[in-house]
Scaffold this motif. Structure first.
Motif, PDB file in Angstrom:
ATOM      1  N   GLU A 226       0.838  -1.211   0.000  1.00  0.00           N
ATOM      2  CA  GLU A 226       0.000   0.000   0.000  1.00  0.00           C
ATOM      3  C   GLU A 226       0.870   1.256   0.000  1.00  0.00           C
ATOM      4  O   GLU A 226       0.588   2.223  -0.709  1.00  0.00           O
ATOM      5  CB  GLU A 226      -0.907  -0.012   1.227  1.00  0.00           C
ATOM      6  CG  GLU A 226      -1.936  -1.126   1.236  1.00  0.00           C
ATOM      7  CD  GLU A 226      -2.722  -1.160   2.534  1.00  0.00           C
ATOM      8  OE1 GLU A 226      -2.496  -0.269   3.382  1.00  0.00           O
ATOM      9  OE2 GLU A 226      -3.547  -2.066   2.710  1.00  0.00           O
ATOM     10  N   THR A 227       1.929   1.220   0.799  1.00  0.00           N
ATOM     11  CA  THR A 227       2.804   2.389   0.883  1.00  0.00           C
ATOM     12  C   THR A 227       3.528   2.629  -0.429  1.00  0.00           C
ATOM     13  O   THR A 227       3.751   3.784  -0.823  1.00  0.00           O
ATOM     14  CB  THR A 227       3.812   2.193   2.018  1.00  0.00           C
ATOM     15  OG1 THR A 227       3.109   1.962   3.248  1.00  0.00           O
ATOM     16  CG2 THR A 227       4.713   3.403   2.170  1.00  0.00           C
ATOM     17  N   ALA A 228       3.906   1.540  -1.115  1.00  0.00           N
ATOM     18  CA  ALA A 228       4.642   1.686  -2.378  1.00  0.00           C
ATOM     19  C   ALA A 228       3.816   2.433  -3.416  1.00  0.00           C
ATOM     20  O   ALA A 228       4.350   3.235  -4.195  1.00  0.00           O
ATOM     21  CB  ALA A 228       5.044   0.314  -2.906  1.00  0.00           C
ATOM     22  N   VAL A 229       2.498   2.182  -3.434  1.00  0.00           N
ATOM     23  CA  VAL A 229       1.635   2.878  -4.399  1.00  0.00           C
ATOM     24  C   VAL A 229       1.638   4.382  -4.127  1.00  0.00           C
ATOM     25  O   VAL A 229       1.809   5.200  -5.040  1.00  0.00           O
ATOM     26  CB  VAL A 229       0.205   2.319  -4.329  1.00  0.00           C
ATOM     27  CG1 VAL A 229      -0.728   3.127  -5.226  1.00  0.00           C
ATOM     28  CG2 VAL A 229       0.182   0.842  -4.733  1.00  0.00           C
ATOM     29  N   GLU A 230       1.452   4.755  -2.873  1.00  0.00           N
ATOM     30  CA  GLU A 230       1.448   6.169  -2.526  1.00  0.00           C
ATOM     31  C   GLU A 230       2.833   6.781  -2.702  1.00  0.00           C
ATOM     32  O   GLU A 230       2.966   7.952  -3.093  1.00  0.00           O
ATOM     33  CB  GLU A 230       0.969   6.342  -1.090  1.00  0.00           C
ATOM     34  CG  GLU A 230       0.604   7.764  -0.723  1.00  0.00           C
ATOM     35  CD  GLU A 230      -0.130   7.854   0.595  1.00  0.00           C
ATOM     36  OE1 GLU A 230      -0.427   8.984   1.022  1.00  0.00           O
ATOM     37  OE2 GLU A 230      -0.392   6.796   1.222  1.00  0.00           O
ATOM     38  N   LEU A 231       3.862   5.994  -2.435  1.00  0.00           N
ATOM     39  CA  LEU A 231       5.225   6.497  -2.588  1.00  0.00           C
ATOM     40  C   LEU A 231       5.555   6.736  -4.051  1.00  0.00           C
ATOM     41  O   LEU A 231       6.285   7.679  -4.390  1.00  0.00           O
ATOM     42  CB  LEU A 231       6.207   5.504  -1.965  1.00  0.00           C
ATOM     43  CG  LEU A 231       7.661   5.945  -1.850  1.00  0.00           C
ATOM     44  CD1 LEU A 231       7.776   7.209  -1.012  1.00  0.00           C
ATOM     45  CD2 LEU A 231       8.492   4.826  -1.221  1.00  0.00           C
ATOM     46  N   ASP A 232       5.033   5.874  -4.943  1.00  0.00           N
ATOM     47  CA  ASP A 232       5.244   6.090  -6.378  1.00  0.00           C
ATOM     48  C   ASP A 232       4.726   7.464  -6.791  1.00  0.00           C
ATOM     49  O   ASP A 232       5.397   8.205  -7.533  1.00  0.00           O
ATOM     50  CB  ASP A 232       4.537   4.998  -7.181  1.00  0.00           C
ATOM     51  CG  ASP A 232       5.222   3.647  -7.050  1.00  0.00           C
ATOM     52  OD1 ASP A 232       6.393   3.631  -6.657  1.00  0.00           O
ATOM     53  OD2 ASP A 232       4.567   2.618  -7.321  1.00  0.00           O
ATOM     54  N   ALA A 233       3.510   7.795  -6.342  1.00  0.00           N
ATOM     55  CA  ALA A 233       2.931   9.095  -6.690  1.00  0.00           C
ATOM     56  C   ALA A 233       3.766  10.243  -6.121  1.00  0.00           C
ATOM     57  O   ALA A 233       3.990  11.258  -6.797  1.00  0.00           O
ATOM     58  CB  ALA A 233       1.495   9.173  -6.177  1.00  0.00           C
ATOM     59  N   ALA A 234       4.237  10.084  -4.889  1.00  0.00           N
ATOM     60  CA  ALA A 234       5.050  11.140  -4.278  1.00  0.00           C
ATOM     61  C   ALA A 234       6.366  11.314  -5.023  1.00  0.00           C
ATOM     62  O   ALA A 234       6.829  12.449  -5.229  1.00  0.00           O
ATOM     63  CB  ALA A 234       5.307  10.805  -2.807  1.00  0.00           C
ATOM     64  N   GLU A 235       6.986  10.207  -5.447  1.00  0.00           N
ATOM     65  CA  GLU A 235       8.252  10.307  -6.182  1.00  0.00           C
ATOM     66  C   GLU A 235       8.052  10.958  -7.549  1.00  0.00           C
ATOM     67  O   GLU A 235       8.898  11.737  -8.004  1.00  0.00           O
ATOM     68  CB  GLU A 235       8.870   8.920  -6.325  1.00  0.00           C
ATOM     69  CG  GLU A 235       9.424   8.362  -5.017  1.00  0.00           C
ATOM     70  CD  GLU A 235       9.936   6.954  -5.160  1.00  0.00           C
ATOM     71  OE1 GLU A 235      10.795   6.545  -4.371  1.00  0.00           O
ATOM     72  OE2 GLU A 235       9.460   6.231  -6.065  1.00  0.00           O
ATOM     73  N   ARG A 236       6.933  10.638  -8.207  1.00  0.00           N
ATOM     74  CA  ARG A 236       6.673  11.292  -9.502  1.00  0.00           C
ATOM     75  C   ARG A 236       6.462  12.792  -9.311  1.00  0.00           C
ATOM     76  O   ARG A 236       6.978  13.604 -10.091  1.00  0.00           O
ATOM     77  CB  ARG A 236       5.442  10.660 -10.168  1.00  0.00           C
ATOM     78  CG  ARG A 236       5.682   9.271 -10.731  1.00  0.00           C
ATOM     79  CD  ARG A 236       4.539   8.856 -11.650  1.00  0.00           C
ATOM     80  NE  ARG A 236       3.274   8.780 -10.918  1.00  0.00           N
ATOM     81  CZ  ARG A 236       2.819   7.679 -10.324  1.00  0.00           C
ATOM     82  NH1 ARG A 236       3.533   6.559 -10.385  1.00  0.00           N
ATOM     83  NH2 ARG A 236       1.658   7.685  -9.698  1.00  0.00           N
ATOM     84  N   ALA A 237       5.684  13.159  -8.286  1.00  0.00           N
ATOM     85  CA  ALA A 237       5.467  14.580  -8.021  1.00  0.00           C
ATOM     86  C   ALA A 237       6.771  15.285  -7.666  1.00  0.00           C
ATOM     87  O   ALA A 237       7.011  16.424  -8.076  1.00  0.00           O
ATOM     88  CB  ALA A 237       4.450  14.742  -6.892  1.00  0.00           C
ATOM     89  N   LEU A 238       7.638  14.596  -6.933  1.00  0.00           N
ATOM     90  CA  LEU A 238       8.918  15.183  -6.570  1.00  0.00           C
ATOM     91  C   LEU A 238       9.795  15.383  -7.793  1.00  0.00           C
ATOM     92  O   LEU A 238      10.465  16.419  -7.939  1.00  0.00           O
ATOM     93  CB  LEU A 238       9.628  14.295  -5.543  1.00  0.00           C
ATOM     94  CG  LEU A 238      11.012  14.746  -5.078  1.00  0.00           C
ATOM     95  CD1 LEU A 238      10.926  16.131  -4.441  1.00  0.00           C
ATOM     96  CD2 LEU A 238      11.586  13.738  -4.080  1.00  0.00           C
ATOM     97  N   GLY A 239       9.788  14.395  -8.712  1.00  0.00           N
ATOM     98  CA  GLY A 239      10.565  14.550  -9.937  1.00  0.00           C
ATOM     99  C   GLY A 239      10.085  15.720 -10.771  1.00  0.00           C
ATOM    100  O   GLY A 239      10.894  16.488 -11.323  1.00  0.00           O
ATOM    101  N   ALA A 240       8.755  15.879 -10.875  1.00  0.00           N
ATOM    102  CA  ALA A 240       8.211  17.009 -11.627  1.00  0.00           C
ATOM    103  C   ALA A 240       8.566  18.331 -10.962  1.00  0.00           C
ATOM    104  O   ALA A 240       8.874  19.318 -11.636  1.00  0.00           O
ATOM    105  CB  ALA A 240       6.698  16.866 -11.754  1.00  0.00           C
ATOM    106  N   LEU A 241       8.542  18.357  -9.648  1.00  0.00           N
ATOM    107  CA  LEU A 241       8.870  19.586  -8.926  1.00  0.00           C
ATOM    108  C   LEU A 241      10.329  19.974  -9.140  1.00  0.00           C
ATOM    109  O   LEU A 241      10.640  21.150  -9.380  1.00  0.00           O
ATOM    110  CB  LEU A 241       8.573  19.403  -7.444  1.00  0.00           C
ATOM    111  CG  LEU A 241       8.763  20.626  -6.542  1.00  0.00           C
ATOM    112  CD1 LEU A 241       7.709  20.654  -5.456  1.00  0.00           C
ATOM    113  CD2 LEU A 241      10.147  20.608  -5.898  1.00  0.00           C
ATOM    114  N   VAL A 242      11.226  19.001  -9.063  1.00  0.00           N
ATOM    115  CA  VAL A 242      12.650  19.294  -9.267  1.00  0.00           C
ATOM    116  C   VAL A 242      12.885  19.796 -10.689  1.00  0.00           C
ATOM    117  O   VAL A 242      13.695  20.706 -10.917  1.00  0.00           O
ATOM    118  CB  VAL A 242      13.488  18.046  -8.969  1.00  0.00           C
ATOM    119  CG1 VAL A 242      14.949  18.275  -9.359  1.00  0.00           C
ATOM    120  CG2 VAL A 242      13.398  17.681  -7.493  1.00  0.00           C
TER     121      VAL A 242
END
Length: 439
Positions: A226-242
């Motif tokens: 469950e955490t991996a799914v939410e973490l995937d979204a957070a990592e994608r958002a972080l990549g876009a932000l950077v």
């Protein structure tokens, strides 16, 4: 000399859970129950509700045996037809029931649980997380070809694929399928060739603990998915932000800062959610591996050993949990770096803005100085005009009094010294004010 108040308890801790001597034929059943949380925990006064009666205490009282004391972490009682041991751990309670006798032809047809009073097992509090039936038989009573009798093993384990190995340096053989059967229990068959009762008890305990701690460790696996799914979204958002940080204009910095804050809060929440469970899973996994090494297994061809099975099926699940934990830590570090980069941009922009403000202030100060100088000049002229006028009136009065003086000439001559005196007076007043301000 003063004794430490906890010395006795600390010393006795290593003796708190002794292994019981077991001789074949024997039946052992073990149940691990996740301890229920107190009703209303974290909700004020409801946490003070009394605990329900201990079913084990009631069972002991019914048989005229001493009951476990409150807070006792290890309790063992012999009820005649069976023995019952309860071990309280940090998250769960383990109940081990063992009884003499085991039918070689159907080792799981009758289990140690059949010796318990009807309905007692259902009265235990908590959720069942692990359950094991272990049948212990002497190798000689299992028949000369029992270990190699595939048909008999298939019947014992409902035709499931088996794992098998020698343990205790070849003094016993163990078989299991690591599957839950219709009653919800995992089955293990232990054939004892030459172990003494104490060593048999230790090996039985190790086998049981492998299953219990394996299941306790696996509690982290669904949480990791469950955490991996939410973490995937957070990592994608972080990549876009950077990526946006590289060319975003200054006007977007408040929005970027808000996004960084949101991602930091998300990752921190994930870390807090999984921190305890992943830490517990690491500890349980280490125990499983240690118990596996302690068994000192040997291969029974062509079967896969239980330890090899766990290495291929269980270890990858634990590795996945570890990878999720590392990803959370990595995401937190990346967010911290992005936040530092954004703060640097904001600081640089603020410094540039401050420089502009200072430059504008300097310009205004120069204008104010010029205006002040202009005002001072006008003030000197105005004061000189009125002062010369006063001199003129004085000269007129003097001439009227009989003093021979040319009023116009004298008034013109008075202009210069009066102007000089006024200018010096204004300058003196300004310097006095500046000195007081500098103080």
């Amino acid at each position: 000399m003063i004794e430490h108040p906890d010395r006795q308890a600390l010393h006795d801790e290593i003796h708190a859970r002794p292994r019981q001597a077991i001789a074949p034929p024997h039946r052992v059943s073990h149940i691990a129950l996740l301890r229920p949380r107190p009703a209303g925990s974290g909700n004020g006064g409801e946490s003070e509700t009394p605990r329900p009666a201990d079913p084990l205490a009631a069972l002991c009282a019914a048989h005229g045996l001493p009951s476990p004391s409150p807070g006792e972490t290890h309790f063992l009682a012999d009820f005649g037809a069976f023995r019952l041991k309860r071990e309280r751990h940090g998250e769960f309670d383990g109940y081990t029931i063992d009884a003499n006798g085991c039918e070689p032809g159907d080792p799981f047809g009758t289990t140690a649980l059949d010796e318990l009073p009807p309905g007692w097992l259902a009265s235990l509090p908590g959720e069942r997380i692990a359950a094991v039936h272990l049948a212990l038989l002497p190798a000689r009573d299992a028949g000369p070809q029992r270990a190699e009798d595939e048909d008999a093993l298939a019947r014992d384990f409902d035709g499931n694929e088996l794992c098998g190995a020698t343990i205790a340096d070849g003094e016993a053989r163990v078989y299991t399928d690591f599957r839950m059967h219709e009653d919800g229990f995992v089955r293990m068959l232990l054939l004892d060739a030459s172990m003494d009762a104490k060593r048999t008890g230790r090996e039985v305990q190790r086998l049981v603990e492998i299953e219990v701690y394996r299941m306790m460790a696996m509690l982290a696996f669904p949480l990791a998915r469950e955490t991996a799914v939410e973490l995937d979204a957070a990592e994608r958002a972080l990549g876009a932000l950077v990526a946006r940080l590289e060319g975003a204009p200054a006007s977007e910095e408040p929005e970027l800062l808000q996004e960084v804050t949101r991602l930091a809060a998300t990752v921190e929440r994930l870390s807090a959610t999984v921190g305890f469970r992943f830490g517990a899973a690491r500890a349980y996994h280490a125990i499983v591996r240690q118990r596996g090494r302690d068994l000192r297994v040997g291969r029974i061809s062509p079967l896969q050993t239980p330890i090899a099975f766990l290495e291929r099926r269980f270890d990858p699940a634990m590795a996945f949990c570890e990878s999720v934990g590392r990803r959370i830590d990595s995401a937190a570090e990346r967010i911290e770096r992005a936040s530092a980069l954004l703060r640097t941009r904001v600081d640089i922009e603020r410094e540039r803005h401050n420089q502009q403000l200072l430059s504008a202030m300097n310009q205004r100060a120069e204008l104010q100085l010029k205006l002040q100088q202009t005002v001072e000049g006008l003030s000197v002229a105005a004061i000189t005009y009125y002062a010369v006028g006063i001199v003129h009136y004085l000269l007129v009065a003097a001439k009227a009094g009989g003093i021979g003086v040319d009023v116009e000439v004298a008034t013109g001559i008075a202009v210069v010294p009066v102007a000089i005196a006024v200018a010096l007076g204004v300058r003196h007043i300004r310097e006095s004010v500046e000195r007081r301000l500098r103080r």
